[in-house]
Design a protein around this motif. Sequence first.
Motif, PDB file in Angstrom:
ATOM      1  N   PHE A 288      11.214  28.929  27.505  1.00  0.00           N
ATOM      2  CA  PHE A 288      11.732  29.679  28.649  1.00  0.00           C
ATOM      3  C   PHE A 288      13.184  29.284  28.868  1.00  0.00           C
ATOM      4  O   PHE A 288      13.503  28.095  28.970  1.00  0.00           O
ATOM      5  N   HIS A 289      14.053  30.297  28.933  1.00  0.00           N
ATOM      6  CA  HIS A 289      15.480  30.047  29.154  1.00  0.00           C
ATOM      7  C   HIS A 289      15.831  30.464  30.575  1.00  0.00           C
ATOM      8  O   HIS A 289      15.696  31.632  30.954  1.00  0.00           O
ATOM      9  N   SER A 290      16.280  29.498  31.379  1.00  0.00           N
ATOM     10  CA  SER A 290      16.634  29.758  32.768  1.00  0.00           C
ATOM     11  C   SER A 290      18.122  29.530  32.980  1.00  0.00           C
ATOM     12  O   SER A 290      18.735  28.694  32.302  1.00  0.00           O
ATOM     13  N   GLU A 291      18.703  30.228  33.943  1.00  0.00           N
ATOM     14  CA  GLU A 291      20.104  30.010  34.300  1.00  0.00           C
ATOM     15  C   GLU A 291      20.265  28.970  35.399  1.00  0.00           C
ATOM     16  O   GLU A 291      21.383  28.634  35.771  1.00  0.00           O
ATOM     17  N   GLY A 292      19.146  28.459  35.932  1.00  0.00           N
ATOM     18  CA  GLY A 292      19.258  27.414  36.947  1.00  0.00           C
ATOM     19  C   GLY A 292      18.234  27.536  38.045  1.00  0.00           C
ATOM     20  O   GLY A 292      17.302  28.328  37.977  1.00  0.00           O
ATOM     21  N   ARG A 293      18.437  26.755  39.088  1.00  0.00           N
ATOM     22  CA  ARG A 293      17.425  26.573  40.135  1.00  0.00           C
ATOM     23  C   ARG A 293      17.018  27.861  40.835  1.00  0.00           C
ATOM     24  O   ARG A 293      15.878  27.990  41.270  1.00  0.00           O
ATOM     25  N   ARG A 294      17.928  28.807  40.982  1.00  0.00           N
ATOM     26  CA  ARG A 294      17.557  30.014  41.733  1.00  0.00           C
ATOM     27  C   ARG A 294      16.543  30.875  40.995  1.00  0.00           C
ATOM     28  O   ARG A 294      15.954  31.776  41.590  1.00  0.00           O
ATOM     29  N   TYR A 295      16.324  30.618  39.709  1.00  0.00           N
ATOM     30  CA  TYR A 295      15.326  31.377  38.962  1.00  0.00           C
ATOM     31  C   TYR A 295      14.000  30.626  38.823  1.00  0.00           C
ATOM     32  O   TYR A 295      13.070  31.127  38.205  1.00  0.00           O
TER      33      TYR A 295
ATOM     34  N   LEU B 177       0.297  28.110  32.438  1.00  0.00           N
ATOM     35  CA  LEU B 177       0.236  27.553  31.081  1.00  0.00           C
ATOM     36  C   LEU B 177      -0.231  26.105  31.098  1.00  0.00           C
ATOM     37  O   LEU B 177      -1.034  25.681  30.256  1.00  0.00           O
ATOM     38  N   ASP B 178       0.280  25.325  32.043  1.00  0.00           N
ATOM     39  CA  ASP B 178      -0.118  23.931  32.138  1.00  0.00           C
ATOM     40  C   ASP B 178      -1.618  23.812  32.441  1.00  0.00           C
ATOM     41  O   ASP B 178      -2.300  22.953  31.877  1.00  0.00           O
ATOM     42  N   SER B 179      -2.119  24.694  33.316  1.00  0.00           N
ATOM     43  CA  SER B 179      -3.548  24.693  33.635  1.00  0.00           C
ATOM     44  C   SER B 179      -4.394  25.059  32.419  1.00  0.00           C
ATOM     45  O   SER B 179      -5.525  24.587  32.276  1.00  0.00           O
ATOM     46  N   MET B 180      -3.832  25.884  31.526  1.00  0.00           N
ATOM     47  CA  MET B 180      -4.533  26.288  30.303  1.00  0.00           C
ATOM     48  C   MET B 180      -4.323  25.292  29.161  1.00  0.00           C
ATOM     49  O   MET B 180      -4.794  25.504  28.054  1.00  0.00           O
ATOM     50  N   LYS B 181      -3.564  24.217  29.440  1.00  0.00           N
ATOM     51  CA  LYS B 181      -3.248  23.191  28.444  1.00  0.00           C
ATOM     52  C   LYS B 181      -2.477  23.758  27.254  1.00  0.00           C
ATOM     53  O   LYS B 181      -2.694  23.393  26.107  1.00  0.00           O
ATOM     54  N   ILE B 182      -1.545  24.657  27.586  1.00  0.00           N
ATOM     55  CA  ILE B 182      -0.667  25.257  26.585  1.00  0.00           C
ATOM     56  C   ILE B 182       0.728  24.653  26.737  1.00  0.00           C
ATOM     57  O   ILE B 182       1.312  24.667  27.827  1.00  0.00           O
ATOM     58  N   CYS B 183       1.279  24.141  25.655  1.00  0.00           N
ATOM     59  CA  CYS B 183       2.599  23.513  25.698  1.00  0.00           C
ATOM     60  C   CYS B 183       3.714  24.563  25.720  1.00  0.00           C
ATOM     61  O   CYS B 183       3.606  25.613  25.076  1.00  0.00           O
ATOM     62  N   ALA B 184       4.771  24.270  26.456  1.00  0.00           N
ATOM     63  CA  ALA B 184       5.944  25.149  26.501  1.00  0.00           C
ATOM     64  C   ALA B 184       7.173  24.324  26.852  1.00  0.00           C
ATOM     65  O   ALA B 184       7.072  23.227  27.413  1.00  0.00           O
ATOM     66  N   ILE B 185       8.337  24.874  26.538  1.00  0.00           N
ATOM     67  CA  ILE B 185       9.623  24.246  26.834  1.00  0.00           C
ATOM     68  C   ILE B 185      10.369  25.105  27.852  1.00  0.00           C
ATOM     69  O   ILE B 185      10.432  26.331  27.722  1.00  0.00           O
ATOM     70  N   TYR B 186      10.927  24.443  28.854  1.00  0.00           N
ATOM     71  CA  TYR B 186      11.745  25.123  29.864  1.00  0.00           C
ATOM     72  C   TYR B 186      13.161  24.568  29.744  1.00  0.00           C
ATOM     73  O   TYR B 186      13.387  23.372  29.939  1.00  0.00           O
ATOM     74  N   VAL B 187      14.118  25.437  29.416  1.00  0.00           N
ATOM     75  CA  VAL B 187      15.504  25.026  29.185  1.00  0.00           C
ATOM     76  C   VAL B 187      16.370  25.455  30.369  1.00  0.00           C
ATOM     77  O   VAL B 187      16.379  26.638  30.733  1.00  0.00           O
ATOM     78  N   THR B 188      17.099  24.523  30.944  1.00  0.00           N
ATOM     79  CA  THR B 188      17.943  24.827  32.106  1.00  0.00           C
ATOM     80  C   THR B 188      19.256  24.062  32.025  1.00  0.00           C
ATOM     81  O   THR B 188      19.281  22.911  31.596  1.00  0.00           O
TER      82      THR B 188
ATOM     83  N   VAL C  89      13.999  20.718  29.285  1.00  0.00           N
ATOM     84  CA  VAL C  89      15.159  20.303  28.493  1.00  0.00           C
ATOM     85  C   VAL C  89      16.432  20.715  29.221  1.00  0.00           C
ATOM     86  O   VAL C  89      16.580  21.870  29.619  1.00  0.00           O
ATOM     87  N   ASN C  90      17.340  19.765  29.394  1.00  0.00           N
ATOM     88  CA  ASN C  90      18.648  20.028  29.996  1.00  0.00           C
ATOM     89  C   ASN C  90      19.726  19.630  28.994  1.00  0.00           C
ATOM     90  O   ASN C  90      20.164  18.487  28.953  1.00  0.00           O
ATOM     91  N   PRO C  91      20.162  20.590  28.139  1.00  0.00           N
ATOM     92  CA  PRO C  91      21.146  20.252  27.100  1.00  0.00           C
ATOM     93  C   PRO C  91      22.514  19.883  27.649  1.00  0.00           C
ATOM     94  O   PRO C  91      23.339  19.324  26.931  1.00  0.00           O
TER      95      PRO C  91
ATOM     96  N   ASN D 279      25.777  21.372  30.474  1.00  0.00           N
ATOM     97  CA  ASN D 279      26.238  22.477  31.306  1.00  0.00           C
ATOM     98  C   ASN D 279      25.928  23.833  30.650  1.00  0.00           C
ATOM     99  O   ASN D 279      25.257  23.905  29.627  1.00  0.00           O
ATOM    100  N   GLU D 280      26.448  24.890  31.258  1.00  0.00           N
ATOM    101  CA  GLU D 280      26.142  26.251  30.785  1.00  0.00           C
ATOM    102  C   GLU D 280      26.482  26.435  29.311  1.00  0.00           C
ATOM    103  O   GLU D 280      25.691  26.990  28.537  1.00  0.00           O
ATOM    104  N   TYR D 281      27.662  25.974  28.889  1.00  0.00           N
ATOM    105  CA  TYR D 281      28.091  26.182  27.510  1.00  0.00           C
ATOM    106  C   TYR D 281      27.255  25.363  26.532  1.00  0.00           C
ATOM    107  O   TYR D 281      26.910  25.834  25.447  1.00  0.00           O
ATOM    108  N   MET D 282      26.937  24.134  26.921  1.00  0.00           N
ATOM    109  CA  MET D 282      26.074  23.315  26.078  1.00  0.00           C
ATOM    110  C   MET D 282      24.690  23.946  25.918  1.00  0.00           C
ATOM    111  O   MET D 282      24.104  23.942  24.834  1.00  0.00           O
ATOM    112  N   THR D 283      24.171  24.488  27.020  1.00  0.00           N
ATOM    113  CA  THR D 283      22.848  25.109  26.987  1.00  0.00           C
ATOM    114  C   THR D 283      22.837  26.346  26.101  1.00  0.00           C
ATOM    115  O   THR D 283      21.913  26.561  25.304  1.00  0.00           O
ATOM    116  N   ILE D 284      23.879  27.171  26.212  1.00  0.00           N
ATOM    117  CA  ILE D 284      23.969  28.365  25.371  1.00  0.00           C
ATOM    118  C   ILE D 284      24.090  27.965  23.898  1.00  0.00           C
ATOM    119  O   ILE D 284      23.448  28.566  23.016  1.00  0.00           O
ATOM    120  N   ALA D 285      24.892  26.952  23.613  1.00  0.00           N
ATOM    121  CA  ALA D 285      25.026  26.474  22.235  1.00  0.00           C
ATOM    122  C   ALA D 285      23.682  25.998  21.701  1.00  0.00           C
ATOM    123  O   ALA D 285      23.329  26.246  20.544  1.00  0.00           O
TER     124      ALA D 285
END
Length: 432
Positions: free
Chosen positions: A73-80, A91-102, A122-124, A126-132
């Motif tokens: 999941f790719h998010s632009e930040g807290r407001r999303y 997903l967590d309740s179903m025991k399915i693994c996922a990655i959330y990138v912000t 995952v927090n790579p 700032n915005e440019y680092m995350t996009i990269a």
Amino acid sequence: KMRTFYFVFFLVLPVQVFAYLDPGTGSLLLYALVGIIASFIFMLRNLLYRIRELFFTRNSINSGQSTSMDIVFHSEGRRYWPVFEPILHALDSMKICAIYVTPDTQDPAIEWARSHQYINVVNPGNEYMTIAWMNRLRARVVVSTTPNLDVYMWKRSPGVERYIHIFHAPTTVEFYEKYALSFYDEILTVGSFQEKGIIELDERRNLPQKEFNIVGLTYYDYMLREIDRMKNRERPKRVTTGRASILYAPSWGNRSSFVLFGCVLIRRLLDEGYRVILRPHPQSFISDAHIVSEITRLFSSRSNFSIDRNLTGIEAMAESDFMITDFSGVLFDYAYLFGKPIILAVPPEPVVGGYEAEDIDGSLWDVVSAQRLSRPLPENLEELPALIDDILQNLENVSEEYKQFRDETVKNFGCAGQAVAEYLTKCTGENR
């Protein structure tokens, strides 16, 4: 020397020019010049994006690091966060693994993930680092609310099998920037009403047909839980003025009532004794910052004025008696969640230049639906108090009409997060 100078000066700069350029040719030349300048600016901007991407990639990602996963999941930040939380919870309740990138170190997901085993945040950087980081990702599926994939800085990674867009509001693509969703593979929609405009735009641009799946609006799962929590906690006593409490929640940009007449409208309401809660669109704090600053300067000293900056507008919606807005998703939130009356503050003709609406034939769903669920702001603001009184005296059928329209358009109301989670596990073969 001076003679030579004057000779050359008058040779290269004639005193009189006997020439004629007809209007048609002049227009063509003007359009060509504008096109060349726009193309040059676009080229420079994309070059800048590429330089930034290369710089941040080298400085933020180990070239040997593996970034391969199934669901990202790719998010632009807290407001999303309210959009993604119901899906991640399911997903967590179903025991399915996922990655959330912000890119946001203040994203509530970071704290939330500490008590949930199957979701990794995952927090790579700032915005440019995350996009990269996203541009070199390897994954089965990437889910995002972010428009303009493969148009600006965020590019499709060769290592991603499928890009899926999920809507964060019960509106269509009509007032998104052009090519907003053009390069996604699949769209998770709130209801079937969101498909028509996208299909028409793809056909016009000779783009491959996308896959659509109706899942509902996950944001409403979050909001409904917040409403329940709010009912069970003590709320501060609000300022009373003897008149109605008005939530003014405009959109942002050149089509917004905030830009067109925000100061005048707010002043009029305050002078009439109404309590005004201003909730600007989050982007207004960036794009319309000068207007926010001016309004703060003019009205912050008034006891019947406040600005709501909370993550969601749930408390402001609950406290207000009705809302004034324009073509914004919050109009539908207010109608569907609270069933309170709405005044629509828009110009006689909606501004469509630069938006996808410009390339869509026929009536616009966002415009028609907003008009159906609201009353128009009078051109003469002297008539506004009388309109407000009339609205508040005739509330009998408003809530039921809103509920009927919501049931016609929004699927899985209150349980969309589970629907998205089940769909993603099915399409990635992660059923357990």
